[in-house]
Design a protein around this motif. Structure first.
Motif, PDB file in Angstrom:
ATOM      1  N   VAL A  93       0.777  -1.236  -0.249  1.00  0.00           N
ATOM      2  CA  VAL A  93      -0.030  -0.102   0.091  1.00  0.00           C
ATOM      3  C   VAL A  93       0.821   1.232   0.075  1.00  0.00           C
ATOM      4  N   ALA A  94       2.150   1.038   0.546  1.00  0.00           N
ATOM      5  CA  ALA A  94       2.909   2.299   0.738  1.00  0.00           C
ATOM      6  C   ALA A  94       3.519   2.523  -0.546  1.00  0.00           C
ATOM      7  N   LEU A  95       3.764   1.591  -1.353  1.00  0.00           N
ATOM      8  CA  LEU A  95       4.522   1.616  -2.755  1.00  0.00           C
ATOM      9  C   LEU A  95       3.223   2.247  -3.787  1.00  0.00           C
ATOM     10  N   LEU A  96       2.131   1.816  -3.674  1.00  0.00           N
ATOM     11  CA  LEU A  96       0.970   2.297  -4.377  1.00  0.00           C
ATOM     12  C   LEU A  96       0.789   3.787  -4.145  1.00  0.00           C
ATOM     13  N   ALA A  97       0.885   4.196  -2.896  1.00  0.00           N
ATOM     14  CA  ALA A  97       0.783   5.637  -2.626  1.00  0.00           C
ATOM     15  C   ALA A  97       1.815   6.614  -2.908  1.00  0.00           C
ATOM     16  N   LEU A  98       3.041   6.052  -3.188  1.00  0.00           N
ATOM     17  CA  LEU A  98       4.328   6.585  -3.426  1.00  0.00           C
ATOM     18  C   LEU A  98       4.183   6.829  -4.847  1.00  0.00           C
ATOM     19  N   ASP A  99       4.031   5.721  -5.446  1.00  0.00           N
ATOM     20  CA  ASP A  99       3.980   5.690  -7.001  1.00  0.00           C
ATOM     21  C   ASP A  99       2.879   6.468  -7.805  1.00  0.00           C
ATOM     22  N   ALA A 100       1.828   6.936  -6.797  1.00  0.00           N
ATOM     23  CA  ALA A 100       0.627   7.587  -7.374  1.00  0.00           C
ATOM     24  C   ALA A 100       1.174   9.169  -7.674  1.00  0.00           C
ATOM     25  N   LYS A 101       2.100   9.592  -7.147  1.00  0.00           N
ATOM     26  CA  LYS A 101       2.723  10.810  -7.572  1.00  0.00           C
ATOM     27  C   LYS A 101       3.621  10.785  -8.812  1.00  0.00           C
ATOM     28  N   GLU A 102       4.798   9.802  -8.473  1.00  0.00           N
ATOM     29  CA  GLU A 102       5.611   9.588  -9.618  1.00  0.00           C
ATOM     30  C   GLU A 102       6.290   8.140  -9.382  1.00  0.00           C
ATOM     31  N   GLU A 103       6.019   7.142 -10.381  1.00  0.00           N
ATOM     32  CA  GLU A 103       6.519   5.813 -10.210  1.00  0.00           C
ATOM     33  C   GLU A 103       8.040   5.906  -9.739  1.00  0.00           C
ATOM     34  N   LEU A 104       8.261   5.237  -8.440  1.00  0.00           N
ATOM     35  CA  LEU A 104       9.609   5.063  -8.064  1.00  0.00           C
ATOM     36  C   LEU A 104      10.488   4.389  -9.003  1.00  0.00           C
ATOM     37  N   THR A 105      11.830   4.767  -8.960  1.00  0.00           N
ATOM     38  CA  THR A 105      12.833   3.904  -9.596  1.00  0.00           C
ATOM     39  C   THR A 105      13.946   4.058  -8.867  1.00  0.00           C
ATOM     40  N   GLY A 106      14.655   2.849  -8.553  1.00  0.00           N
ATOM     41  CA  GLY A 106      15.809   2.818  -7.805  1.00  0.00           C
ATOM     42  C   GLY A 106      15.815   2.180  -6.468  1.00  0.00           C
ATOM     43  N   ARG A 193       8.157  -3.974  -6.820  1.00  0.00           N
ATOM     44  CA  ARG A 193       6.586  -3.725  -7.054  1.00  0.00           C
ATOM     45  C   ARG A 193       6.046  -5.185  -7.759  1.00  0.00           C
ATOM     46  N   ASP A 194       6.883  -5.561  -8.509  1.00  0.00           N
ATOM     47  CA  ASP A 194       6.479  -6.787  -9.426  1.00  0.00           C
ATOM     48  C   ASP A 194       6.222  -8.032  -8.320  1.00  0.00           C
ATOM     49  N   ALA A 195       7.293  -8.391  -7.598  1.00  0.00           N
ATOM     50  CA  ALA A 195       7.112  -9.236  -6.560  1.00  0.00           C
ATOM     51  C   ALA A 195       5.866  -9.390  -5.482  1.00  0.00           C
ATOM     52  N   LEU A 196       5.640  -8.139  -5.052  1.00  0.00           N
ATOM     53  CA  LEU A 196       4.588  -8.162  -4.232  1.00  0.00           C
ATOM     54  C   LEU A 196       3.059  -8.615  -4.829  1.00  0.00           C
ATOM     55  N   VAL A 197       3.243  -8.522  -6.183  1.00  0.00           N
ATOM     56  CA  VAL A 197       1.742  -8.780  -6.859  1.00  0.00           C
ATOM     57  C   VAL A 197       1.843 -10.321  -6.576  1.00  0.00           C
ATOM     58  N   HIS A 198       2.706 -10.994  -6.569  1.00  0.00           N
ATOM     59  CA  HIS A 198       2.629 -12.636  -6.391  1.00  0.00           C
ATOM     60  C   HIS A 198       2.645 -12.997  -4.867  1.00  0.00           C
ATOM     61  N   VAL A 199       2.974 -12.037  -4.129  1.00  0.00           N
ATOM     62  CA  VAL A 199       2.789 -12.559  -2.602  1.00  0.00           C
ATOM     63  C   VAL A 199       1.513 -12.825  -2.219  1.00  0.00           C
ATOM     64  N   THR A 200       1.398 -14.118  -1.581  1.00  0.00           N
ATOM     65  CA  THR A 200       0.227 -14.510  -1.096  1.00  0.00           C
ATOM     66  C   THR A 200      -0.057 -14.395   0.334  1.00  0.00           C
ATOM     67  N   THR A 201      -1.363 -14.855   0.810  1.00  0.00           N
ATOM     68  CA  THR A 201      -1.388 -15.085   2.465  1.00  0.00           C
ATOM     69  C   THR A 201      -1.477 -16.542   2.609  1.00  0.00           C
ATOM     70  N   ASP A 202      -0.806 -17.324   1.915  1.00  0.00           N
ATOM     71  CA  ASP A 202      -1.031 -18.769   1.979  1.00  0.00           C
ATOM     72  C   ASP A 202       0.357 -19.108   2.825  1.00  0.00           C
ATOM     73  N   ASN A 203       0.116 -19.030   4.519  1.00  0.00           N
ATOM     74  CA  ASN A 203       0.941 -19.368   5.156  1.00  0.00           C
ATOM     75  C   ASN A 203       0.375 -19.560   6.830  1.00  0.00           C
ATOM     76  N   SER A 204       1.070 -20.069   7.640  1.00  0.00           N
ATOM     77  CA  SER A 204       0.473 -20.207   8.792  1.00  0.00           C
ATOM     78  C   SER A 204      -0.316 -18.897   9.498  1.00  0.00           C
ATOM     79  N   GLN A 205       0.130 -17.930   9.210  1.00  0.00           N
ATOM     80  CA  GLN A 205      -0.562 -16.661   9.734  1.00  0.00           C
ATOM     81  C   GLN A 205      -1.558 -15.935   8.911  1.00  0.00           C
ATOM     82  N   GLY A 206      -1.706 -16.390   7.548  1.00  0.00           N
ATOM     83  CA  GLY A 206      -2.710 -15.979   6.754  1.00  0.00           C
ATOM     84  C   GLY A 206      -2.438 -14.205   6.432  1.00  0.00           C
ATOM     85  N   GLU A 207      -1.117 -14.160   6.240  1.00  0.00           N
ATOM     86  CA  GLU A 207      -0.853 -12.973   6.362  1.00  0.00           C
ATOM     87  C   GLU A 207       0.090 -12.764   4.758  1.00  0.00           C
ATOM     88  N   LYS A 208       0.211 -11.457   4.213  1.00  0.00           N
ATOM     89  CA  LYS A 208       1.231 -11.222   3.031  1.00  0.00           C
ATOM     90  C   LYS A 208       2.484 -11.018   3.560  1.00  0.00           C
TER      91      LYS A 208
END
Ligand code: UD1
Ligand code: MG
Length: 491
Positions: A93-106, A193-208
Motif C-alpha cells: 500500500v505504501a508503494l502504491l501511494a508513493l507511485d501515485a505521485k511519480e513511479e519510484l525507480t531505484g 513492485r513486481d514481486a508483491l503482486v505474487h505474494v499470497t497469504t498462503d502461510n500459517s499466519q494468513g498474512e502477506k
C-alpha cells in the motif's frame, strides 16, 4: 524543509501493527525512550540518509499516530493499511501511494517504527552495499543466540541468501538457524513492485509476508544478499515494556558514552540519564543521579548534580546546579542553584546570580548578580541586578482569583520574611526590615518597615506559668543583677 535527495528513492517505515503486548492506551510507537517516541527515532534515522520520499504505514490508533507524525515530520506521507494483514501488504500500500505521485525507480528502503536504535549510519551502509553490488534485495541480518520468533535467513550451499522462513512456518532444521531477518531491507523498486503482486497469504499466519519477496526476486533472476550487523541492538524492536526499558537503557548507555568521548565528565554513567535531545559542551561535569531531559543544554565548565532532574533548562558557562528539580528555565553563566531548589517554567536567573536552598521559583526574571539564597517563593516577578533577597521572602502573587506581578529594582536589600503582596513595585536601592509585609509601592532608597512596634509584657511567664521550668529560669535571671531584664527593660 526536506533535505536534498542524495539517498534512496524512498524509505517506508512500517507502523501498522497493533502492539498489543504493550498493554497501553498509547500506540506502541509513541512510547518514548531517550526523550523521543520510538517512531521519532526511526524517522530521524530514515531522514538522515536523505531519501527522496518518506512514508509511514499506519492502521492501529491511526489518528493519534498521524497527529504525532504531523508534528515530527510534516513532509512524510501517511499511508493507511487496509484489511489485508502482513508486512508485505503494508509495503504494497505504501508503494502504491508513493507511485501515485511519480513511479519510484531505484532503491526503496523498508524499516520499522518500533526499532529505535537503528542508526542512520547502518542504514546508509545497507543502501551503499545494495547499490554497489547491484542487488535486487539486500536484507539486514543479525546472528542471535536465541532466534525464537524471528524469520530465519536461508542460505544456499554457496552461502548466497535464498529466502527467509518465518519462525511459525519453519522446520526443526530451519529453526536451528541463528541468522535472523531484522525486517530492514533495501529493495530495487521495480523488483519489489513486481514481486508483491505474487505474494499470497498462503502461510500459517494468513498474512502477506514481505519476506516472500526475497525468493520471488531470486526466481526472477535478481541477486539477493545480506548485510550482517554485529550490533544486535540496532535491529532490536520493542514489543513490550520490558524490551522498551532494555532499549531505553542501552540507548542511554550509548548517549552517555558519546558525551564522555566528546569531553564531558560523567562521574557515574549508571545513574546518569541523558535524552537524545540534550546538548552538552566540553568540560561539563555531570555528578551522580542526574537526569537531563528535553531541550536542556549545558555550557562549558558547568557542573550539574548530584541528584538533579532538569527538563528544557539552559545552563550557562560555569554555572553550578546542585540537587535541583527544574523545567523551562534559564540559568546564567556563573550562577548557582540548589541544593533542594524547584525551578518552574519561566525562571530566568542572570549571570552570577543565585537561587539557594528550599526555593521555589516560577515565571521570574532575576538580574545579574542577584541572590535569593534561602527559603522562599518568587513567582510572577522581575528582580533587578545585585539585589539581595533575604531569607524566607515570599511573593504573594495570587489573590485567590488572579496572579499579579512583583517588580523589585536593582541593589535592593530585603530583610528576612519580607512578603511582597502583588501587584507591588520596590524601587532601586530600597531596604526592607525583617517581617515587612509590602502592600504599597516602595520608592527608591527607602527603608520599608511594616510591622507593629514590639511590646514586652514583663513578668508574664512567672505570673501565668507558675512553677514551670521557664518561670524558674526567668526568676533566676531577674534575681541576677546583671541580667538584661533588670538593666534595660526593668527600668
Ligand atoms: C517480521 C518479519 C520477520 C522478522 C521480524 C523482525 C515478516 C513476514 N516477518 O516478523 O521475518 O524476523 O519482523 O522483527 O515480515 N506491520 C505493519 N502491518 C502489518 C504487520 C506488521 O505495518 O500488517 C509492521 C509492524 O507495525 C512492525 C513490523 O511491521 O513494525 C513488523 O511486524 P511484526 O508483526 O512485529 O513482524 P513479525 O511477525 O515479528
Ligand atoms: Mg507478526
Amino acid at each position: 524543509m526536506i533535505p536534498e535527495n542524495t539517498g534512496p528513492a524512498a524509505v517506508i517505515v512500517l507502523a501498522a501493527g497493533a502492539g498489543t503486548r504493550m498493554k497501553s492506551r498509547t500506540p506502541k510507537i509513541l512510547h518514548e525512550i531517550g526523550g523521543r517516541s520510538m517512531v521519532a527515532h526511526a524517522l530521524l534515522a530514515a531522514r538522515s540518509i536523505n531519501p527522496g520520499r518518506l512514508a509511514l504505514v499506519v492502521r492501529h490508533e491511526r489518528d493519534l499516530v498521524a497527529g504525532h507524525l504531523n508534528e515530527l515530520d510534516p513532509e512524510a506521507l501517511i499511508v493507511d493499511q487496509d484489511e489485508v494483514p502482513g508486512t508485505g501488504r503494508a509495503v504494497e500500500v505504501a508503494l502504491l501511494a508513493l507511485d501515485a505521485k511519480e513511479e519510484l525507480t531505484g532503491t526503496v528502503v523498508v524499516t520499522y517504527g518500533d526499532v529505535p536504535l537503528l542508526s542512520g549510519a547502518l542504514l546508509a551502509d545497507l543502501v551503499a552495499t545494495h547499490e554497489r553490488e547491484g542487488n535486487a534485495v539486500t536484507v539486514l541480518t543479525a546472528l542471535l543466540d536465541d532466534a525464537t520468533g524471528y524469520g530465519r535467513i536461508l542460505r544456499g550451499d554457496d552461502g548466497s541468501v535464498t529466502g527467509i522462513r518465518e519462525h511459525k512456518d519453519a522446520t526443526e532444521a530451519e529453526r536451528l538457524v541463528r541468522e535472523v531477518n531484522s525486517g530492514i531491507y533495501a529493495f530495487d523498486a521495480a523488483v519489489l513492485r513486481d514481486a508483491l503482486v505474487h505474494v499470497t497469504t498462503d502461510n500459517s499466519q494468513g498474512e502477506k509476508y514481505l519476506t516472500d519477496v526475497l525468493s520471488l526476486a531470486r526466481q526472477a533472476g535478481g541477486r539477493v544478499a545480506a548485510v550482517v550487523t554485529e550490533d544486535r541492538w540496532q535491529v532490536e524492536g520493542a514489543n513490550d515494556r520490558v524490551q522498551l526499558a532494555a532499549l531505553g537503557a542501552e540507548l542511554n548507555r550509548r548517549t552517555v558514552e558519546a558525551w564522555m568521548r566528546a569531553g564531558v565528565t560523567v562521574v557515574d554513567p549508571a545513574t546518569t540519564w541523558i535524552d537524545s535531545t540534550v546538548t552538552l559542551d566540553e568540560d561539563v561535569r555531570i555528578l551522580p543521579n542526574t537526569q537531563l531531559h528535553g531541550a536542556t543544554t549545558v555550557a562549558r565548565d558547568a557542573v550539574v548534580g548530584p541528584d538533579s532532574t532538569l527538563t528544557d533548562v539552559r545552563i550557562g558557562e560555569g554555572a553550578k546546579v546542585i540537587r535541583t528539580h527544574g523545567s523551562g528555565s534559564v540559568i546564567g553563566a556563573g550562577a548557582a542553584v540548589g541544593p533542594f531548589t524547584y525551578l518552574r517554567p519561566g525562571t530566568v536567573l542572570g549571570e552570577t546570580g543565585k537561587i539557594g536552598a528550599f526555593y521555589e521559583t516560577k515565571n521570574v526574571t532575576i538580574g545579574r548578580g542577584s541572590k535569593l539564597s534561602h527559603l522562599g517563593y518568587a513567582g510572577d516577578a522581575e528582580i533587578g541586578e545585585d539585589t539581595n533577597i533575604g531569607c524566607g521572602n515570599i511573593t504573594a502573587n495570587y489573590d485567590g482569583e488572579k496572579k499579579h506581578r512583583t517588580v523589585i529594582g536593582s541593589g535592593v536589600r530585603t530583610g528576612s520574611n519580607t512578603v511582597f503582596v502583588a501587584p507591588v513595585t520596590v524601587g532601586d536601592g530600597a531596604y526592607s526590615g525583617a517581617g515587612a509585609v509590602i502592600r504599597k509601592d516602595v520608592p527608591a532608597g527607602a527603608l520599608v518597615l511594616s510591622v507593629a512596634a514590639q511590646r514586652n509584657a514583663e513578668g508574664w511567664v512567672v505570673a501565668n506559668r507558675p512553677g514551670s521550668r521557664s518561670a524558674e529560669l526567668a526568676t533566676a535571671a531577674s534575681d541576677s543583677s546583671n541580667s538584661p531584664a533588670s538593666t534595660e527593660e526593668g527600668k
